[in-house]
Scaffold this motif. Structure first.
Motif, PDB file in Angstrom:
ATOM      1  N   SER A   1      75.664 -45.535   9.416  1.00  0.00           N
ATOM      2  CA  SER A   1      74.242 -45.832   9.588  1.00  0.00           C
ATOM      3  C   SER A   1      73.431 -45.304   8.410  1.00  0.00           C
ATOM      4  CB  SER A   1      73.725 -45.215  10.891  1.00  0.00           C
ATOM      5  OG  SER A   1      74.393 -45.767  12.009  1.00  0.00           O
ATOM      6  N   VAL A   2      73.735 -44.066   8.007  1.00  0.00           N
ATOM      7  CA  VAL A   2      73.027 -43.467   6.877  1.00  0.00           C
ATOM      8  C   VAL A   2      73.280 -44.279   5.610  1.00  0.00           C
ATOM      9  CG1 VAL A   2      72.915 -41.456   5.353  1.00  0.00           C
ATOM     10  CG2 VAL A   2      72.984 -41.146   7.835  1.00  0.00           C
ATOM     11  N   PHE A   3      74.535 -44.681   5.392  1.00  0.00           N
ATOM     12  CA  PHE A   3      74.867 -45.480   4.218  1.00  0.00           C
ATOM     13  C   PHE A   3      74.128 -46.806   4.229  1.00  0.00           C
ATOM     14  CE2 PHE A   3      77.541 -48.697   2.127  1.00  0.00           C
ATOM     15  CZ  PHE A   3      77.562 -48.158   0.852  1.00  0.00           C
ATOM     16  N   SER A   4      74.054 -47.431   5.417  1.00  0.00           N
ATOM     17  CA  SER A   4      73.350 -48.715   5.532  1.00  0.00           C
ATOM     18  C   SER A   4      71.873 -48.559   5.215  1.00  0.00           C
ATOM     19  CB  SER A   4      73.531 -49.286   6.942  1.00  0.00           C
ATOM     20  OG  SER A   4      74.895 -49.557   7.203  1.00  0.00           O
ATOM     21  N   LEU A   5      71.261 -47.478   5.740  1.00  0.00           N
ATOM     22  CA  LEU A   5      69.847 -47.226   5.464  1.00  0.00           C
ATOM     23  C   LEU A   5      69.621 -47.002   3.974  1.00  0.00           C
ATOM     24  CD1 LEU A   5      68.878 -44.894   8.441  1.00  0.00           C
ATOM     25  CD2 LEU A   5      68.055 -47.214   8.033  1.00  0.00           C
ATOM     26  N   TYR A   6      70.540 -46.273   3.346  1.00  0.00           N
ATOM     27  CA  TYR A   6      70.413 -46.024   1.910  1.00  0.00           C
ATOM     28  C   TYR A   6      70.462 -47.330   1.124  1.00  0.00           C
ATOM     29  CZ  TYR A   6      71.838 -44.926  -2.823  1.00  0.00           C
ATOM     30  OH  TYR A   6      71.933 -44.899  -4.178  1.00  0.00           O
ATOM     31  N   MET A   7      71.419 -48.191   1.470  1.00  0.00           N
ATOM     32  CA  MET A   7      71.575 -49.453   0.759  1.00  0.00           C
ATOM     33  C   MET A   7      70.351 -50.350   0.943  1.00  0.00           C
ATOM     34  SD  MET A   7      74.370 -49.283  -0.897  1.00  0.00           S
ATOM     35  CE  MET A   7      74.587 -51.000  -1.383  1.00  0.00           C
ATOM     36  N   ILE A   8      69.749 -50.296   2.146  1.00  0.00           N
ATOM     37  CA  ILE A   8      68.609 -51.156   2.442  1.00  0.00           C
ATOM     38  C   ILE A   8      67.325 -50.652   1.780  1.00  0.00           C
ATOM     39  CG2 ILE A   8      67.087 -51.987   4.283  1.00  0.00           C
ATOM     40  CD1 ILE A   8      69.545 -52.018   6.117  1.00  0.00           C
ATOM     41  N   PHE A   9      67.097 -49.331   1.865  1.00  0.00           N
ATOM     42  CA  PHE A   9      65.793 -48.800   1.452  1.00  0.00           C
ATOM     43  C   PHE A   9      65.789 -48.071   0.102  1.00  0.00           C
ATOM     44  CE2 PHE A   9      65.488 -48.970   6.135  1.00  0.00           C
ATOM     45  CZ  PHE A   9      64.390 -49.798   6.242  1.00  0.00           C
ATOM     46  N   PHE A  10      66.907 -47.477  -0.316  1.00  0.00           N
ATOM     47  CA  PHE A  10      66.861 -46.594  -1.481  1.00  0.00           C
ATOM     48  C   PHE A  10      67.769 -47.000  -2.639  1.00  0.00           C
ATOM     49  CE2 PHE A  10      65.701 -44.073   2.234  1.00  0.00           C
ATOM     50  CZ  PHE A  10      64.491 -43.536   1.832  1.00  0.00           C
ATOM     51  N   ASN A  11      68.703 -47.911  -2.432  1.00  0.00           N
ATOM     52  CA  ASN A  11      69.564 -48.326  -3.529  1.00  0.00           C
ATOM     53  C   ASN A  11      68.817 -49.323  -4.406  1.00  0.00           C
ATOM     54  OD1 ASN A  11      71.721 -48.805  -5.205  1.00  0.00           O
ATOM     55  ND2 ASN A  11      72.658 -50.308  -3.838  1.00  0.00           N
ATOM     56  N   HIS A  12      68.371 -48.865  -5.557  1.00  0.00           N
ATOM     57  CA  HIS A  12      67.543 -49.701  -6.425  1.00  0.00           C
ATOM     58  C   HIS A  12      68.345 -50.762  -7.169  1.00  0.00           C
ATOM     59  CE1 HIS A  12      64.862 -45.872  -6.691  1.00  0.00           C
ATOM     60  NE2 HIS A  12      64.675 -46.523  -5.565  1.00  0.00           N
ATOM     61  N   GLY A  13      69.649 -50.618  -7.218  1.00  0.00           N
ATOM     62  CA  GLY A  13      70.449 -51.539  -7.995  1.00  0.00           C
ATOM     63  C   GLY A  13      70.522 -51.087  -9.446  1.00  0.00           C
ATOM     64  N   PRO A  14      71.307 -51.777 -10.278  1.00  0.00           N
ATOM     65  CA  PRO A  14      71.440 -51.376 -11.686  1.00  0.00           C
ATOM     66  C   PRO A  14      70.128 -51.543 -12.442  1.00  0.00           C
ATOM     67  CG  PRO A  14      72.497 -53.497 -11.292  1.00  0.00           C
ATOM     68  CD  PRO A  14      72.123 -52.954  -9.947  1.00  0.00           C
ATOM     69  N   PRO A  15      69.904 -50.716 -13.464  1.00  0.00           N
ATOM     70  CA  PRO A  15      68.657 -50.802 -14.251  1.00  0.00           C
ATOM     71  C   PRO A  15      68.385 -52.201 -14.791  1.00  0.00           C
ATOM     72  CG  PRO A  15      69.868 -48.815 -14.817  1.00  0.00           C
ATOM     73  CD  PRO A  15      70.763 -49.609 -13.923  1.00  0.00           C
ATOM     74  N   GLU A  16      69.447 -52.904 -15.191  1.00  0.00           N
ATOM     75  CA  GLU A  16      69.266 -54.241 -15.757  1.00  0.00           C
ATOM     76  C   GLU A  16      68.599 -55.186 -14.764  1.00  0.00           C
ATOM     77  OE1 GLU A  16      72.092 -52.565 -15.696  1.00  0.00           O
ATOM     78  OE2 GLU A  16      72.201 -51.924 -17.798  1.00  0.00           O
ATOM     79  N   GLU A  17      68.983 -55.079 -13.482  1.00  0.00           N
ATOM     80  CA  GLU A  17      68.397 -55.941 -12.458  1.00  0.00           C
ATOM     81  C   GLU A  17      66.940 -55.582 -12.201  1.00  0.00           C
ATOM     82  OE1 GLU A  17      69.621 -58.648 -10.978  1.00  0.00           O
ATOM     83  OE2 GLU A  17      71.302 -58.451 -12.377  1.00  0.00           O
ATOM     84  N   ILE A  18      66.635 -54.284 -12.221  1.00  0.00           N
ATOM     85  CA  ILE A  18      65.255 -53.840 -12.018  1.00  0.00           C
ATOM     86  C   ILE A  18      64.365 -54.365 -13.144  1.00  0.00           C
ATOM     87  CG2 ILE A  18      63.731 -51.834 -11.837  1.00  0.00           C
ATOM     88  CD1 ILE A  18      66.084 -50.268 -10.710  1.00  0.00           C
ATOM     89  N   LEU A  19      64.848 -54.250 -14.377  1.00  0.00           N
ATOM     90  CA  LEU A  19      64.075 -54.730 -15.522  1.00  0.00           C
ATOM     91  C   LEU A  19      63.886 -56.243 -15.454  1.00  0.00           C
ATOM     92  CD1 LEU A  19      65.600 -52.618 -18.439  1.00  0.00           C
ATOM     93  CD2 LEU A  19      63.519 -52.186 -17.150  1.00  0.00           C
TER      94      LEU A  19
END
Length: 208
Positions: free
Chosen positions: A24-42
């Motif tokens: 559950s904690v891992f799922s919440l992290y992936m949904i709310f806090f995993n920003h993805g790689p910098p290239e995708e954010i840019l």
């Protein structure tokens, strides 16, 4: 004991509950806090910036804004904000905020470029910031500009008041914390002089 019709050993139940909580904690992290790689954010923020420019009237751009945009384009930067010498009416662009990959610690960071010319000696004032997350108030604060980094190591300090009349420039990096939840962040900043008059005003907006 039976759970969902399956016979279970009671001693295994705490372990199963622990595994469920970890998932559950891992799922919440992936949904709310995993920003993805910098290239995708840019890439996401570059598309957002490009979408805004489509609706702009380029004939209304000031010479200073055109120069700063050329600087951003020539260096393949992703701009997320602008700084001006005023908040209202006619104003000249005095800086830009960009996003960069943080090659030292991972993730991303912001970098602010400021080029400003003081017509009179600047002896200090107030620096303020207001941040919204997904349209809701998140953070507000104000500081005395001349003492904002006085606790930093001497080689890391950038503010040394007073500033004599003339040209001054700053380049400042700020780490974007990995614990920030995904969403849209909008910030407004302003700088005043000792009399409370605005010296500079700016904004930034980016998506995680």
């Amino acid at each position: 004991m039976r759970i969902f019709g399956i016979k279970m050993n009671c001693r295994k139940i705490p372990l199963i509950i622990l595994l469920i909580l970890m998932c559950s904690v891992f799922s919440l992290y992936m949904i709310f806090f995993n920003h993805g790689p910098p290239e995708e954010i840019l890439k996401t923020n570059l598309k957002k910036t490009a979408g805004k420019r489509v609706a702009e009237d380029e004939d209304e751009l000031t010479d200073s804004e055109i120069s700063w945009r050329k600087f951003i384009k020539d260096n393949n930067y992703v701009a997320i904000g602008t700084l001006w010498d005023s908040c209202d009416g006619d104003k000249d662009t005095i800086g830009k905020v960009i996003l960069l990959p943080d090659k030292q610690t991972g993730g991303i960071k912001s970098r602010t470029f400021v080029n400003v010319t003081f017509e009179e000696e600047y002896n200090g004032g107030e620096l303020g910031i207001s941040v919204k997350y997904n349209g809701k108030d998140l953070y507000d604060n104000k500081w005395d500009f001349c003492s904002i980094d006085e606790n930093e190591e001497e080689e890391d300090r950038q503010v040394f008041c007073p500033y004599k009349p003339g040209y001054h420039a700053w380049i400042t990096d700020r780490k974007v914390p990995k614990y920030l939840p995904k969403g849209t962040y909008f910030s407004k900043t302003w700088l005043t002089d000792g009399d409370g008059e605005l010296v500079a005003c700016g904004f930034s907006e980016f998506v995680l």
